[in-house]
Write a protein that holds these residues in place. Structure first.
Motif, PDB file in Angstrom:
ATOM      1  N   GLU A   1       0.778  -1.191   0.200  1.00  0.00           N
ATOM      2  CA  GLU A   1       0.068  -0.026  -0.086  1.00  0.00           C
ATOM      3  C   GLU A   1       0.813   1.301  -0.039  1.00  0.00           C
ATOM      4  O   GLU A   1       0.454   2.100  -0.666  1.00  0.00           O
ATOM      5  CB  GLU A   1      -0.932   0.019   1.335  1.00  0.00           C
ATOM      6  N   ALA A   2       1.918   1.371   0.652  1.00  0.00           N
ATOM      7  CA  ALA A   2       2.941   2.438   0.760  1.00  0.00           C
ATOM      8  C   ALA A   2       3.444   2.623  -0.481  1.00  0.00           C
ATOM      9  O   ALA A   2       3.601   3.845  -0.789  1.00  0.00           O
ATOM     10  CB  ALA A   2       3.992   1.995   2.099  1.00  0.00           C
ATOM     11  N   LEU A   3       3.825   1.347  -1.036  1.00  0.00           N
ATOM     12  CA  LEU A   3       4.573   1.771  -2.411  1.00  0.00           C
ATOM     13  C   LEU A   3       3.412   2.072  -3.449  1.00  0.00           C
ATOM     14  O   LEU A   3       3.839   2.939  -4.304  1.00  0.00           O
ATOM     15  CB  LEU A   3       5.181   0.230  -2.960  1.00  0.00           C
ATOM     16  N   ARG A   4       2.282   1.758  -3.461  1.00  0.00           N
ATOM     17  CA  ARG A   4       1.274   2.209  -4.342  1.00  0.00           C
ATOM     18  C   ARG A   4       1.156   3.814  -4.211  1.00  0.00           C
ATOM     19  O   ARG A   4       0.753   4.616  -5.287  1.00  0.00           O
ATOM     20  CB  ARG A   4      -0.021   1.559  -4.354  1.00  0.00           C
ATOM     21  N   ASP A   5       1.082   4.044  -2.927  1.00  0.00           N
ATOM     22  CA  ASP A   5       0.634   5.430  -2.486  1.00  0.00           C
ATOM     23  C   ASP A   5       1.878   6.374  -2.881  1.00  0.00           C
ATOM     24  O   ASP A   5       1.496   7.510  -3.702  1.00  0.00           O
ATOM     25  CB  ASP A   5       0.581   5.738  -0.816  1.00  0.00           C
ATOM     26  N   SER A   6       3.052   6.024  -2.803  1.00  0.00           N
ATOM     27  CA  SER A   6       4.138   6.651  -3.260  1.00  0.00           C
ATOM     28  C   SER A   6       4.514   6.658  -4.754  1.00  0.00           C
ATOM     29  O   SER A   6       5.183   7.734  -5.200  1.00  0.00           O
ATOM     30  CB  SER A   6       5.457   6.317  -2.306  1.00  0.00           C
ATOM     31  N   LEU A   7       4.490   5.442  -5.276  1.00  0.00           N
ATOM     32  CA  LEU A   7       4.700   5.279  -6.713  1.00  0.00           C
ATOM     33  C   LEU A   7       3.334   5.211  -7.697  1.00  0.00           C
ATOM     34  O   LEU A   7       3.769   4.746  -8.931  1.00  0.00           O
ATOM     35  CB  LEU A   7       5.622   4.058  -7.047  1.00  0.00           C
ATOM     36  N   GLY A   8       2.519   5.489  -7.246  1.00  0.00           N
ATOM     37  CA  GLY A   8       1.267   5.487  -8.035  1.00  0.00           C
ATOM     38  C   GLY A   8       1.318   6.206  -9.441  1.00  0.00           C
ATOM     39  O   GLY A   8       0.465   6.041 -10.292  1.00  0.00           O
ATOM     40  N   HIS A   9       2.022   7.235  -9.431  1.00  0.00           N
ATOM     41  CA  HIS A   9       2.033   8.348 -10.704  1.00  0.00           C
ATOM     42  C   HIS A   9       3.000   7.293 -11.703  1.00  0.00           C
ATOM     43  O   HIS A   9       2.881   8.017 -13.028  1.00  0.00           O
ATOM     44  CB  HIS A   9       2.700   9.559 -10.187  1.00  0.00           C
ATOM     45  N   VAL A  10       3.363   6.481 -11.631  1.00  0.00           N
ATOM     46  CA  VAL A  10       4.465   5.607 -12.409  1.00  0.00           C
ATOM     47  C   VAL A  10       3.729   4.879 -13.246  1.00  0.00           C
ATOM     48  O   VAL A  10       3.090   3.850 -12.981  1.00  0.00           O
ATOM     49  CB  VAL A  10       5.760   4.999 -11.722  1.00  0.00           C
ATOM     50  N   SER A  11       3.423   4.972 -14.299  1.00  0.00           N
ATOM     51  CA  SER A  11       2.358   4.492 -15.643  1.00  0.00           C
ATOM     52  C   SER A  11       3.013   2.937 -15.659  1.00  0.00           C
ATOM     53  O   SER A  11       2.409   2.151 -16.119  1.00  0.00           O
ATOM     54  CB  SER A  11       2.135   5.235 -16.573  1.00  0.00           C
ATOM     55  N   ALA A  12       4.263   2.629 -15.559  1.00  0.00           N
ATOM     56  CA  ALA A  12       4.708   1.308 -16.045  1.00  0.00           C
ATOM     57  C   ALA A  12       4.439   0.414 -14.819  1.00  0.00           C
ATOM     58  O   ALA A  12       4.963  -0.814 -15.053  1.00  0.00           O
ATOM     59  CB  ALA A  12       6.399   1.630 -16.121  1.00  0.00           C
ATOM     60  N   ILE A  13       4.000   0.823 -13.767  1.00  0.00           N
ATOM     61  CA  ILE A  13       3.649   0.005 -12.520  1.00  0.00           C
ATOM     62  C   ILE A  13       2.298  -0.438 -12.592  1.00  0.00           C
ATOM     63  O   ILE A  13       1.497   0.479 -12.514  1.00  0.00           O
ATOM     64  CB  ILE A  13       4.218   0.412 -11.112  1.00  0.00           C
ATOM     65  N   ASP A  14       1.752  -1.788 -12.559  1.00  0.00           N
ATOM     66  CA  ASP A  14       0.431  -2.017 -12.697  1.00  0.00           C
ATOM     67  C   ASP A  14       0.282  -2.562 -11.253  1.00  0.00           C
ATOM     68  O   ASP A  14       0.088  -3.687 -10.899  1.00  0.00           O
ATOM     69  CB  ASP A  14       0.227  -3.189 -13.480  1.00  0.00           C
ATOM     70  N   PHE A  15      -0.249  -1.665 -10.310  1.00  0.00           N
ATOM     71  CA  PHE A  15      -0.446  -1.894  -8.847  1.00  0.00           C
ATOM     72  C   PHE A  15      -1.748  -2.767  -8.685  1.00  0.00           C
ATOM     73  O   PHE A  15      -1.865  -3.568  -7.603  1.00  0.00           O
ATOM     74  CB  PHE A  15      -0.530  -0.720  -8.113  1.00  0.00           C
ATOM     75  N   GLY A  16      -2.731  -2.689  -9.583  1.00  0.00           N
ATOM     76  CA  GLY A  16      -3.754  -3.502  -9.540  1.00  0.00           C
ATOM     77  C   GLY A  16      -3.549  -5.023  -9.657  1.00  0.00           C
ATOM     78  O   GLY A  16      -4.440  -5.827  -9.121  1.00  0.00           O
ATOM     79  N   GLU A  17      -2.466  -5.228 -10.110  1.00  0.00           N
ATOM     80  CA  GLU A  17      -1.890  -6.898 -10.206  1.00  0.00           C
ATOM     81  C   GLU A  17      -1.338  -7.300  -9.031  1.00  0.00           C
ATOM     82  O   GLU A  17      -0.627  -8.399  -9.067  1.00  0.00           O
ATOM     83  CB  GLU A  17      -1.490  -7.219 -11.361  1.00  0.00           C
ATOM     84  N   THR A  18      -1.103  -6.556  -7.962  1.00  0.00           N
ATOM     85  CA  THR A  18      -0.093  -6.872  -7.051  1.00  0.00           C
ATOM     86  C   THR A  18      -0.506  -8.062  -6.153  1.00  0.00           C
ATOM     87  O   THR A  18      -1.594  -8.038  -5.748  1.00  0.00           O
ATOM     88  CB  THR A  18      -0.152  -5.677  -5.832  1.00  0.00           C
TER      89      THR A  18
END
Length: 90
Positions: free
Chosen positions: A29-46
């Motif tokens: 959750e902390a990584l998503r909150d801090s890196l959510g702006h990086v479009s290369a990361i698909d946090f939904g698939e975490t």
């Protein structure tokens, strides 16, 4: 018929020293909150897994499609009607 060739997606496995699923979820959750702006990361698939059982994965977020194309950001175990109501949007 035209064939579309898609490139394989790559997964970054990020081992931690955490010893519990709750801590691992909090880190995700902390990584998503801090890196959510990086479009290369698909946090939904975490997903999370134990170090020696990486083939057994636990999904972190629901990730269901919401009206308008967004994805649900609530935990995977939330009541289903929340997605239908659209309250899982960021």
């Amino acid at each position: 018929m035209t064939e579309y060739v898609t490139q394989p997606r790559w997964i970054v496995h990020l081992p931690t020293t955490l010893t519990g699923v709750d801590g691992a979820r909090a880190l995700a959750e902390a990584l998503r909150d801090s890196l959510g702006h990086v479009s290369a990361i698909d946090f939904g698939e975490t997903t999370l897994s134990e170090e020696d059982r990486q083939f057994v994965r636990t999904r972190v977020w629901c990730d269901s499609r919401l009206p308008g194309g967004a994805r649900c950001t609530l935990p995977t175990d939330h009541p289903g009607e929340l997605c239908a109501a659209g309250s899982g949007s960021p």
